[in-house]
Design a protein around this motif. Structure first.
Motif, PDB file in Angstrom:
ATOM      1  N   LEU A   9       7.622   8.783   7.101  1.00  0.00           N
ATOM      2  CA  LEU A   9       7.151   7.659   6.291  1.00  0.00           C
ATOM      3  C   LEU A   9       7.215   8.026   4.814  1.00  0.00           C
ATOM      4  O   LEU A   9       6.423   8.840   4.334  1.00  0.00           O
ATOM      5  N   PRO A  10       8.159   7.448   4.064  1.00  0.00           N
ATOM      6  CA  PRO A  10       8.173   7.692   2.617  1.00  0.00           C
ATOM      7  C   PRO A  10       7.153   6.802   1.906  1.00  0.00           C
ATOM      8  O   PRO A  10       7.099   5.595   2.133  1.00  0.00           O
ATOM      9  N   LEU A  11       6.327   7.417   1.068  1.00  0.00           N
ATOM     10  CA  LEU A  11       5.398   6.670   0.226  1.00  0.00           C
ATOM     11  C   LEU A  11       5.898   6.599  -1.215  1.00  0.00           C
ATOM     12  O   LEU A  11       5.329   5.877  -2.040  1.00  0.00           O
ATOM     13  N   GLY A  12       6.941   7.346  -1.531  1.00  0.00           N
ATOM     14  CA  GLY A  12       7.561   7.319  -2.852  1.00  0.00           C
ATOM     15  C   GLY A  12       8.860   8.095  -2.790  1.00  0.00           C
ATOM     16  O   GLY A  12       9.014   9.004  -1.968  1.00  0.00           O
ATOM     17  N   GLY A  13       9.820   7.738  -3.626  1.00  0.00           N
ATOM     18  CA  GLY A  13      11.085   8.469  -3.688  1.00  0.00           C
ATOM     19  C   GLY A  13      12.200   7.904  -2.844  1.00  0.00           C
ATOM     20  O   GLY A  13      13.340   8.384  -2.914  1.00  0.00           O
ATOM     21  N   ALA A  14      11.936   6.903  -2.041  1.00  0.00           N
ATOM     22  CA  ALA A  14      12.970   6.288  -1.194  1.00  0.00           C
ATOM     23  C   ALA A  14      13.188   4.855  -1.683  1.00  0.00           C
ATOM     24  O   ALA A  14      12.352   3.984  -1.468  1.00  0.00           O
TER      25      ALA A  14
END
Length: 555
Positions: A9-14
């Motif tokens: 699960l990306p929360l930032g950077g994707a």
């Protein structure tokens, strides 16, 4: 059939470059044990986030599950990967793991915020692995533009994940470890379930250049230049700092580092032993006594940051130093998309001073990220069952999925908030999580949806009108409303002062207002605001933000 699942699960950077924060989990759905890989930030700009100091990922989902968070693993010391560890320690409270150089930087950040430095644990490189919950996490050295960058091997009961972090294939990086093909190929022996891979340079079709390739051009440029030589690069690229400083010494110049971030990085490199043989430098105070043409300044501000040394030199003086006609300024860096205007502004200011400005992106700078041929190599070394592109804008992720497919690998485009189930033979979307960004505004963290920055932008675009009204005990106006304006033209179409026009129109409104309106603050405020905006629109073509202050006298 297993009741447990393996998730990403990306929360930032994707779907963006910067603010990296990637969650991995294993366990029963909704009860997975979790780890976080990287916790970074990004920087604001005056157009979209005026007045904001830093932009952080929204970690609400993870903070609500902090009892399931085993640890935080930081791949390297760039701010977009490490910058928020201290900002969010109070909300997550998990131990932080990093290699020696990165751990040094993390402890400095923790100390600044009054957090315990012992929360940062130093780890050794692969094959050592750290066991936390169902995860075994090992740090695999990889080349990048900062020392001791590492990819991660994440072994779980559901299979092996390899998370590259930021990387390039560089056999002669100068500072830091060279890329080891045999080491990375060996990671594939047990089988790689998923490869989570850097996507930044997927559109660059030529092979990446080594950091060592810029040494000779930079050395020649410094030797040939007259006047003072000033250069800027990313403060974290200590290999480049060393190359620049060595070029200055070879040219017979005294070298001075300017900017706290740059000095911190060099100090950390020396303390941890990753930076050796760095040339002697002088302090800004000592630099004032050195003849102008015998001086070399290495300064912060390669991205046009307004408060950095580059911007201040372009505007006048910095630490007693000033640029002159005939000096040279080298940008040994790439301008990150979104920062072009700030960088160009500084370049033009320097040009007006008679400074020769040199953009170094082609000759005097190399990227720290893998170009498309390097990504091909990584795919073929690891032979993953599936690929998840990360660290890139949406177009980069999409293109990387296409590249994976061409290499016979299943890929999935996962942007921030998209939870991916990696348990089966193909990646699939498990659920969607609300994500966003949080702003550090002064000393306070505010949410992107709180309206503070939006209101600031609206005031900047439209100007502001303040209306003051006083009513007595009988709800009768005491005098006419009076007005103050900010950010608006003083006179408009009628050639009268805008304040006078507004006060006249508002007085007429008050004169014809019904008792029902005068007794109701909400209705009175709404009416005054409407008149002020309409009158300003007629006079100067603007519909300003309006604040109404109603004061009522009581016995």
């Amino acid at each position: 059939m297993s009741t447990e699942r393996l998730i990403y699960l990306p929360l930032g950077g994707a779907g963006e470059i910067g603010m990296n924060a990637y969650v991995y989990g294993y366990g029963a759905p909704g009860k997975e044990r979790l780890i976080l890989v990287d916790l970074g930030l990004t920087f604001p700009d005056m157009d979209t986030t005026p007045g904001v100091d830093l932009i952080l990922p929204d970690i609400t989902w993870l903070a609500d599950r902090r009892d399931r968070l085993e640890a935080i693993f930081i791949t390297h010391g760039h701010e977009d990967h490490i910058g928020a560890v201290a900002q969010y320690y109070d909300r997550l409270g998990a131990p932080i793991y990093a290699r020696t150089f990165t751990a040094n930087l993390a402890r400095r950040k923790m100390a600044e915020f009054g957090h315990p430095e012992k929360a940062v644990k130093t780890v050794s490189p692969w094959p050592e692995a750290t066991q936390v919950g169902p995860f075994g996490v090992g740090y695999v050295p990889i080349s990048h533009s900062i020392p001791e960058s590492s990819g991660l091997v994440i072994d779980t009961p559901g299979g092996r994940i390899v998370h590259t972090g930021d990387f390039k294939i560089d056999l002669t990086p100068g500072v830091g470890e060279p890329f080891d093909h045999a080491l990375w190929e060996s990671l594939a022996e047990p089988g790689v379930k998923a490869l989570t891979c850097d996507s930044t340079n997927v559109f660059s079709h030529h092979e990446g250049r080594s950091e060592s390739s810029v040494a000779e051009p930079i050395t020649n440029l410094v030797a040939q230049s007259k006047g003072m030589f000033v250069c800027t690069t990313f403060a974290s690229n200590v290999a480049r700092l060393k190359t620049l400083a060595e070029a200055g010494v070879r040219a017979g110049r005294s070298v001075c580092l300017m900017g706290r971030a740059m000095q911190r990085m060099v100090e950390a490199g020396k303390e941890t032993g990753v930076l050796t043989g760095f040339p002697a430098t002088i302090s800004p105070e000592e630099a004032k006594a050195v003849p102008h043409e015998q001086l070399m300044l290495i300064v912060t501000g390669s991205q046009g940051e307004r408060r950095a040394a580059s911007a201040q030199l372009a505007s006048g003086k910095y630490n007693g130093m000033a640029l002159r006609d005939g000096d040279t300024f080298l940008f040994s860096s790439k301008t990150i998309p979104g920062n072009e205007r700030g960088v160009i502004r500084i370049m033009n200011q320097m040009s007006e001073l008679g400074v020769d400005v040199i953009e170094g992106e082609d000759r005097y700078h190399v990227s720290g990220h893998a170009n498309r041929p390097d990504l091909d190599v990584m795919h073929k070394l690891l032979k993953p069952q599936m690929l998840i592109p990360m660290h890139g804008e949406h177009r980069h992720l999409r293109e990387h999925v296409k590249l994976a497919k061409a290499n016979g690998i299943q890929g999935i485009l996962a942007v921030n908030g998209m939870m991916i189930d990696l348990s089966g033979n193909a990646p699939k979307v498990a659920e969607y999580v609300e994500t966003g960004r949080s702003y550090l505004d002064g000393s306070v963290r505010v949410g992107a949806l709180d309206g503070i920055v939006r209101d600031r932008i609206r005031m900047a675009l439209n100007g502001h009108v303040m209306i003051n009204v006083i009513l007595d005990e009988e709800d009768d106006p005491l005098g006419d409303p009076w007005v103050e304006t900010m950010g608006l033209a003083e006179t408009g179409r009628s050639r009268a002062a805008l304040v006078d026009v507004l006060e006249e129109d508002l007085a007429q409104f008050m004169g014809r207002a019904t008792d029902k309106t005068l007794k109701d603050d909400g209705k009175l405020e709404e009416g005054l605001r409407k008149v002020a905006r309409q009158s300003t629109q007629t006079e100067i073509g603007k519909r300003p933000e309006v604040t109404v202050v109603i004061s009522r006298l009581t016995e």
